[in-house]
Write a protein that holds these residues in place. Structure first.
Motif, PDB file in Angstrom:
ATOM      1  N   VAL A   1     -10.951 -14.721   8.514  1.00  0.00           N
ATOM      2  CA  VAL A   1     -10.675 -15.550   9.692  1.00  0.00           C
ATOM      3  C   VAL A   1      -9.651 -16.640   9.329  1.00  0.00           C
ATOM      4  CG1 VAL A   1     -11.727 -17.176  11.326  1.00  0.00           C
ATOM      5  CG2 VAL A   1     -12.974 -15.112  10.639  1.00  0.00           C
ATOM      6  N   ASN A   2      -8.646 -16.828  10.177  1.00  0.00           N
ATOM      7  CA  ASN A   2      -7.664 -17.907  10.000  1.00  0.00           C
ATOM      8  C   ASN A   2      -8.271 -19.211  10.542  1.00  0.00           C
ATOM      9  OD1 ASN A   2      -5.573 -16.210   8.936  1.00  0.00           O
ATOM     10  ND2 ASN A   2      -5.394 -15.378  11.020  1.00  0.00           N
ATOM     11  N   LEU A   3      -7.964 -20.309   9.861  1.00  0.00           N
ATOM     12  CA  LEU A   3      -8.738 -21.530  10.122  1.00  0.00           C
ATOM     13  C   LEU A   3      -7.903 -22.730  10.552  1.00  0.00           C
ATOM     14  CD1 LEU A   3     -10.962 -21.539   6.885  1.00  0.00           C
ATOM     15  CD2 LEU A   3     -11.643 -20.748   9.163  1.00  0.00           C
ATOM     16  N   VAL A   4      -8.534 -23.580  11.368  1.00  0.00           N
ATOM     17  CA  VAL A   4      -8.131 -24.978  11.521  1.00  0.00           C
ATOM     18  C   VAL A   4      -9.305 -25.784  10.986  1.00  0.00           C
ATOM     19  CG1 VAL A   4      -7.496 -26.816  13.112  1.00  0.00           C
ATOM     20  CG2 VAL A   4      -6.811 -24.447  13.598  1.00  0.00           C
ATOM     21  N   ILE A   5      -9.062 -26.602   9.940  1.00  0.00           N
ATOM     22  CA  ILE A   5     -10.156 -27.386   9.380  1.00  0.00           C
ATOM     23  C   ILE A   5      -9.870 -28.876   9.558  1.00  0.00           C
ATOM     24  CG2 ILE A   5     -10.828 -25.581   7.747  1.00  0.00           C
ATOM     25  CD1 ILE A   5      -9.592 -27.289   5.498  1.00  0.00           C
ATOM     26  N   ASN A   6     -10.907 -29.680   9.409  1.00  0.00           N
ATOM     27  CA  ASN A   6     -10.796 -31.093   9.794  1.00  0.00           C
ATOM     28  C   ASN A   6     -11.709 -31.981   8.941  1.00  0.00           C
ATOM     29  OD1 ASN A   6     -13.040 -32.597  11.877  1.00  0.00           O
ATOM     30  ND2 ASN A   6     -11.032 -33.536  11.794  1.00  0.00           N
ATOM     31  N   ALA A   7     -11.255 -33.201   8.726  1.00  0.00           N
ATOM     32  CA  ALA A   7     -12.068 -34.288   8.153  1.00  0.00           C
ATOM     33  C   ALA A   7     -11.271 -35.562   8.397  1.00  0.00           C
ATOM     34  CB  ALA A   7     -12.308 -34.086   6.668  1.00  0.00           C
ATOM     35  N   ARG A   8     -11.890 -36.711   8.160  1.00  0.00           N
ATOM     36  CA  ARG A   8     -11.147 -37.966   8.333  1.00  0.00           C
ATOM     37  C   ARG A   8     -10.226 -38.199   7.142  1.00  0.00           C
ATOM     38  NH1 ARG A   8     -16.587 -41.164   9.121  1.00  0.00           N
ATOM     39  NH2 ARG A   8     -16.897 -39.773   7.353  1.00  0.00           N
ATOM     40  N   GLY A   9     -10.719 -37.969   5.937  1.00  0.00           N
ATOM     41  CA  GLY A   9      -9.926 -38.220   4.723  1.00  0.00           C
ATOM     42  C   GLY A   9      -9.003 -37.045   4.425  1.00  0.00           C
ATOM     43  N   SER A  10      -7.688 -37.322   4.290  1.00  0.00           N
ATOM     44  CA  SER A  10      -6.746 -36.204   4.157  1.00  0.00           C
ATOM     45  C   SER A  10      -6.690 -35.625   2.745  1.00  0.00           C
ATOM     46  CB  SER A  10      -5.348 -36.614   4.617  1.00  0.00           C
ATOM     47  OG  SER A  10      -4.934 -37.729   3.902  1.00  0.00           O
ATOM     48  N   GLU A  11      -7.050 -36.416   1.727  1.00  0.00           N
ATOM     49  CA  GLU A  11      -6.907 -35.901   0.350  1.00  0.00           C
ATOM     50  C   GLU A  11      -7.829 -34.700   0.112  1.00  0.00           C
ATOM     51  OE1 GLU A  11      -7.253 -37.617  -4.130  1.00  0.00           O
ATOM     52  OE2 GLU A  11      -6.814 -39.079  -2.568  1.00  0.00           O
ATOM     53  N   ALA A  12      -9.128 -34.890   0.366  1.00  0.00           N
ATOM     54  CA  ALA A  12     -10.081 -33.780   0.177  1.00  0.00           C
ATOM     55  C   ALA A  12      -9.778 -32.643   1.145  1.00  0.00           C
ATOM     56  CB  ALA A  12     -11.507 -34.277   0.376  1.00  0.00           C
ATOM     57  N   LEU A  13      -9.317 -32.995   2.347  1.00  0.00           N
ATOM     58  CA  LEU A  13      -9.018 -31.967   3.354  1.00  0.00           C
ATOM     59  C   LEU A  13      -7.888 -31.050   2.875  1.00  0.00           C
ATOM     60  CD1 LEU A  13      -9.617 -30.987   6.285  1.00  0.00           C
ATOM     61  CD2 LEU A  13      -7.792 -32.536   7.045  1.00  0.00           C
ATOM     62  N   GLU A  14      -6.804 -31.658   2.366  1.00  0.00           N
ATOM     63  CA  GLU A  14      -5.667 -30.842   1.899  1.00  0.00           C
ATOM     64  C   GLU A  14      -6.058 -30.017   0.668  1.00  0.00           C
ATOM     65  OE1 GLU A  14      -3.150 -30.290   3.698  1.00  0.00           O
ATOM     66  OE2 GLU A  14      -3.548 -31.907   5.114  1.00  0.00           O
ATOM     67  N   ALA A  15      -6.881 -30.599  -0.222  1.00  0.00           N
ATOM     68  CA  ALA A  15      -7.313 -29.858  -1.414  1.00  0.00           C
ATOM     69  C   ALA A  15      -8.162 -28.650  -1.009  1.00  0.00           C
ATOM     70  CB  ALA A  15      -8.109 -30.780  -2.342  1.00  0.00           C
ATOM     71  N   THR A  16      -9.055 -28.840  -0.041  1.00  0.00           N
ATOM     72  CA  THR A  16      -9.896 -27.730   0.430  1.00  0.00           C
ATOM     73  C   THR A  16      -9.040 -26.660   1.093  1.00  0.00           C
ATOM     74  OG1 THR A  16     -11.810 -29.151   0.707  1.00  0.00           O
ATOM     75  CG2 THR A  16     -11.785 -27.138   2.023  1.00  0.00           C
ATOM     76  N   ALA A  17      -8.081 -27.094   1.909  1.00  0.00           N
ATOM     77  CA  ALA A  17      -7.200 -26.131   2.592  1.00  0.00           C
ATOM     78  C   ALA A  17      -6.440 -25.282   1.571  1.00  0.00           C
ATOM     79  CB  ALA A  17      -6.224 -26.878   3.506  1.00  0.00           C
ATOM     80  N   GLN A  18      -5.899 -25.928   0.547  1.00  0.00           N
ATOM     81  CA  GLN A  18      -5.126 -25.190  -0.450  1.00  0.00           C
ATOM     82  C   GLN A  18      -6.013 -24.213  -1.217  1.00  0.00           C
ATOM     83  OE1 GLN A  18      -1.816 -25.386  -0.262  1.00  0.00           O
ATOM     84  NE2 GLN A  18      -1.911 -23.617  -1.634  1.00  0.00           N
ATOM     85  N   HIS A  19      -7.230 -24.668  -1.550  1.00  0.00           N
ATOM     86  CA  HIS A  19      -8.173 -23.783  -2.245  1.00  0.00           C
ATOM     87  C   HIS A  19      -8.464 -22.539  -1.394  1.00  0.00           C
ATOM     88  CE1 HIS A  19     -11.724 -22.411  -4.432  1.00  0.00           C
ATOM     89  NE2 HIS A  19     -12.321 -22.318  -3.246  1.00  0.00           N
TER      90      HIS A  19
END
Ligand code: NAP
Length: 259
Positions: A32-50
């Motif tokens: 499944v292709n995703l749109v993911i979200n959180a308030r803090g962008s650092e952990a969000l971008e790291a999770t997206a890249q993983h």
């Protein structure tokens, strides 16, 4: 197991860590292709890249507070038409029943009842038009078995559960499947914070507070975000089409009942 949802598009709210991340990863594993979200962008971008590196799906990120109207507008603009919605946000703080004033209740209702309802109202009509959709709301075991210090959570989640019980049946004939997934005790930052609070209240170490909590669970352990996420992915699968308006409790059997 092929869940039959490869190529679908999902919005998973509050998903840089914890249970939301578990759901995002399990959906990504299903293609499944995703749109993911959180308030803090650092952990969000790291999770997206993983997730991109590990599963090869596309991942878009929206750093915002999902519980605000502005945050919801940002999410809906990026998400567009999705096939799958996973509703999640942080839980309200613990306290005593005498602690909470009207504003505390309004904040809890906004975060854990009115936010998922707003996203359901915005995204389900397109799912109905296309004849297929899945919504999973992350709620809590507290809707079945209250945690006394979590009165704000008990109240707000009960409201969402009542709303979903009725509307999930209203949309079921259009191919849209809406259910709630109820975490018990899962090893995330949230449960670590609750253990810390319990240790301070009882004057014991955090380890002692955690061990005491786990001792009362039939599995003698906490659940994992991976177990939680794969249950969510099944509830979003082609095979969940006859599961309507259910409250799926994942608590290691801690809620003691025959049915
Ligand atoms: P967690 O480990 O604290 O993770 C929360 C995630 O949500 C993080 O990615 C956080 O990122 C994001 N988030 C929190 N508030 C947000 C907001 N307003 N807008 C956007 N993103 C937000 O929590 P969890 O344990 O996964 O719990 C998820 C939900 O399940 C909570 O509502 C919790 O109360 C409920 N629950 C959990 C358990 C359990 O055992 N873990 C049990 C019962 C109920 P940012 O902080 O960067 O925004």
């Amino acid at each position: 197991m092929d869940l039959g949802i490869k190529g679908k598009r999902a919005l998973v709210c509050a998903s840089s860590k914890g249970l939301g991340r578990g759901c995002a990863e399990a959906l990504a594993e299903a293609g499944v292709n995703l749109v993911i979200n959180a308030r803090g962008s650092e952990a969000l971008e790291a999770t997206a890249q993983h997730i991109r590196n590990t599963y090869g799906v596309s991942v878009e990120t929206v750093a915002c507070d999902v519980t605000t109207q502005d945050g919801q507008a940002q999410l809906l603009e990026v998400a567009g038409q999705v096939d799958i919605l996973v509703n999640n946000a942080g839980g309200p703080p613990p306290g005593m029943w005498t602690d909470w004033e009207r504003d505390d209740f309004i904040a809890a209702l906004d975060a854990n009842m009115l936010t998922p309802i707003a996203l359901i109202k915005a995204l389900v009509p397109c799912m109905m038009e296309r004849g297929w959709g899945r919504v999973v709301n992350i709620t809590s075991r507290s809707v079945k078995s209250p945690l006394d210090v979590l009165g704000l959570s008990n109240s707000a989640r009960a409201g969402l559960t009542g709303y979903v019980a009725g509307m999930s049946r209203q949309v079921a004939s259009s191919g849209v499947v809406i259910n709630n997934l109820l975490p018990g005790s899962h090893a995330t930052d949230r449960i670590a914070a609750l253990d810390k609070g319990a240790s301070e209240k009882k004057g014991v170490s955090v380890d002692e507070a955690r061990n005491a909590r786990q001792a009362s669970n039939p599995t003698r352990r906490d659940g994992t975000a991976e177990e939680f996420g794969h249950t969510c992915a099944f509830m979003c699968s082609q095979y969940a089409g006859y599961m309507i308006g259910q409250n799926v409790l994942l608590d290691g059997g801690e809620f003691n009942s025959t049915l």
